[in-house]
Scaffold this active site. Sequence first.
Site, PDB file in Angstrom:
ATOM      1  N   LYS A  11       0.843  -1.203   0.000  1.00 15.10           N
ATOM      2  CA  LYS A  11       0.000   0.000   0.000  1.00 15.10           C
ATOM      3  C   LYS A  11       0.881   1.257   0.000  1.00 15.10           C
ATOM      4  O   LYS A  11       2.105   1.166   0.192  1.00 15.10           O
ATOM      5  CB  LYS A  11      -0.919  -0.056   1.226  1.00 15.10           C
ATOM      6  CG  LYS A  11      -1.890  -1.245   1.183  1.00 15.10           C
ATOM      7  CD  LYS A  11      -2.728  -1.322   2.451  1.00 15.10           C
ATOM      8  CE  LYS A  11      -3.748  -2.443   2.379  1.00 15.10           C
ATOM      9  NZ  LYS A  11      -4.558  -2.534   3.616  1.00 15.10           N
ATOM     10  N   TYR A  51     -12.254  -2.920  -3.183  1.00 16.70           N
ATOM     11  CA  TYR A  51     -12.788  -2.966  -1.821  1.00 16.70           C
ATOM     12  C   TYR A  51     -14.322  -2.926  -1.800  1.00 16.70           C
ATOM     13  O   TYR A  51     -14.910  -2.468  -0.817  1.00 16.70           O
ATOM     14  CB  TYR A  51     -12.210  -1.801  -1.007  1.00 16.70           C
ATOM     15  CG  TYR A  51     -10.772  -2.031  -0.551  1.00 16.70           C
ATOM     16  CD1 TYR A  51     -10.423  -3.146   0.214  1.00 16.70           C
ATOM     17  CD2 TYR A  51      -9.756  -1.130  -0.878  1.00 16.70           C
ATOM     18  CE1 TYR A  51      -9.115  -3.357   0.640  1.00 16.70           C
ATOM     19  CE2 TYR A  51      -8.440  -1.336  -0.453  1.00 16.70           C
ATOM     20  CZ  TYR A  51      -8.134  -2.452   0.306  1.00 16.70           C
ATOM     21  OH  TYR A  51      -6.840  -2.661   0.739  1.00 16.70           O
ATOM     22  N   THR A  93      -5.042  -8.213  10.194  1.00 19.01           N
ATOM     23  CA  THR A  93      -5.437  -6.902   9.659  1.00 19.01           C
ATOM     24  C   THR A  93      -4.978  -5.788  10.602  1.00 19.01           C
ATOM     25  O   THR A  93      -4.462  -4.762  10.170  1.00 19.01           O
ATOM     26  CB  THR A  93      -6.964  -6.847   9.470  1.00 19.01           C
ATOM     27  OG1 THR A  93      -7.338  -7.961   8.656  1.00 19.01           O
ATOM     28  CG2 THR A  93      -7.400  -5.561   8.797  1.00 19.01           C
ATOM     29  N   ARG A 104       3.327  -7.280   9.024  1.00 16.82           N
ATOM     30  CA  ARG A 104       2.683  -6.229   9.835  1.00 16.82           C
ATOM     31  C   ARG A 104       3.210  -6.250  11.263  1.00 16.82           C
ATOM     32  O   ARG A 104       3.368  -5.198  11.893  1.00 16.82           O
ATOM     33  CB  ARG A 104       1.169  -6.408   9.801  1.00 16.82           C
ATOM     34  CG  ARG A 104       0.563  -6.022   8.442  1.00 16.82           C
ATOM     35  CD  ARG A 104      -0.885  -6.431   8.372  1.00 16.82           C
ATOM     36  NE  ARG A 104      -1.513  -6.065   7.105  1.00 16.82           N
ATOM     37  CZ  ARG A 104      -2.537  -6.732   6.584  1.00 16.82           C
ATOM     38  NH1 ARG A 104      -3.042  -7.795   7.193  1.00 16.82           N
ATOM     39  NH2 ARG A 104      -3.074  -6.342   5.448  1.00 16.82           N
ATOM     40  N   ASN A 114      -1.491  -0.214   7.427  1.00 17.63           N
ATOM     41  CA  ASN A 114      -0.995  -1.583   7.654  1.00 17.63           C
ATOM     42  C   ASN A 114      -0.194  -2.158   6.488  1.00 17.63           C
ATOM     43  O   ASN A 114      -0.078  -3.375   6.341  1.00 17.63           O
ATOM     44  CB  ASN A 114      -2.128  -2.506   8.109  1.00 17.63           C
ATOM     45  CG  ASN A 114      -3.211  -2.704   7.066  1.00 17.63           C
ATOM     46  OD1 ASN A 114      -3.158  -2.103   5.995  1.00 17.63           O
ATOM     47  ND2 ASN A 114      -4.171  -3.553   7.366  1.00 17.63           N
ATOM     48  N   HIS A 117      -1.603  -5.666   1.467  1.00 15.23           N
ATOM     49  CA  HIS A 117      -2.865  -6.377   1.242  1.00 15.23           C
ATOM     50  C   HIS A 117      -2.552  -7.765   0.712  1.00 15.23           C
ATOM     51  O   HIS A 117      -1.604  -7.943  -0.056  1.00 15.23           O
ATOM     52  CB  HIS A 117      -3.713  -5.641   0.199  1.00 15.23           C
ATOM     53  CG  HIS A 117      -4.755  -6.520  -0.427  1.00 15.23           C
ATOM     54  ND1 HIS A 117      -5.959  -6.785   0.187  1.00 15.23           N
ATOM     55  CD2 HIS A 117      -4.757  -7.248  -1.577  1.00 15.23           C
ATOM     56  CE1 HIS A 117      -6.659  -7.630  -0.581  1.00 15.23           C
ATOM     57  NE2 HIS A 117      -5.952  -7.916  -1.655  1.00 15.23           N
ATOM     58  N   GLU A 128      -9.236 -10.523  -7.955  1.00 17.19           N
ATOM     59  CA  GLU A 128      -8.296  -9.409  -7.788  1.00 17.19           C
ATOM     60  C   GLU A 128      -7.213  -9.424  -8.869  1.00 17.19           C
ATOM     61  O   GLU A 128      -6.826  -8.380  -9.388  1.00 17.19           O
ATOM     62  CB  GLU A 128      -7.676  -9.460  -6.382  1.00 17.19           C
ATOM     63  CG  GLU A 128      -8.708  -9.132  -5.306  1.00 17.19           C
ATOM     64  CD  GLU A 128      -8.209  -9.347  -3.889  1.00 17.19           C
ATOM     65  OE1 GLU A 128      -7.018  -9.671  -3.695  1.00 17.19           O
ATOM     66  OE2 GLU A 128      -9.019  -9.184  -2.959  1.00 17.19           O
TER      67      GLU A 128
END
Length: 150
Positions: A11, A51, A93, A104, A114, A117, A128
């Site tokens: 991200k 999303y 998450t 993470r 975070n 993905h 995806e």
Amino acid sequence: MAQERTYIMVKPDGVERGLVGEVIKRFENRGYKLVALQQLRPSRELLEQHYGDLKTKGFFPALIAYMLSGPVVGMVWEGKGVVVTGRKMLGETNPLASAPGTIRGDYCIDVGKNICHGSDSVESAKKEIALWFPAGVNEYTRSIEKLIYE
Ligand code: RTP
């Protein structure tokens, strides 16, 4: 036999913090095969599709703003059990619930920052991958497979 694939994305915070290589390194070291890789600034439309399941969540606008804040690096990894194992490698998450040793658990603190993905099922991975890599991924064989799989 067709190998399982997953969509992993670093991200904007992970890209800006220089953690792309770290994420790639962990999947490469594990033995998974990289079959697609790209850096892009996703459009709002693409993110809203990605999303789509979270549209009704209170955090959805903040999530989209976060994901629009800079480029992301998306990749497709292939190999046995890569969807479930990829999620384990990412951690929970909520980074504070993530075990040390996970991405993470080692590199972040807040859920809204975070870093990465990972597809949550084989079905979502297929969707995806088609969404982020409409031109398809790279089909190639590696001579090292015999050193990784029994
Ligand atoms: P991801 O899709 O990014 O791998 O995350 P995930 O499956 O572990 O979690 P999901 O529930 O699908 O949430 C997607 C992303 O939304 C942000 N989030 N914020 N503020 C909050 O309570 C909250 N909950 C989720 C996170 O960036 C999460 O990764």
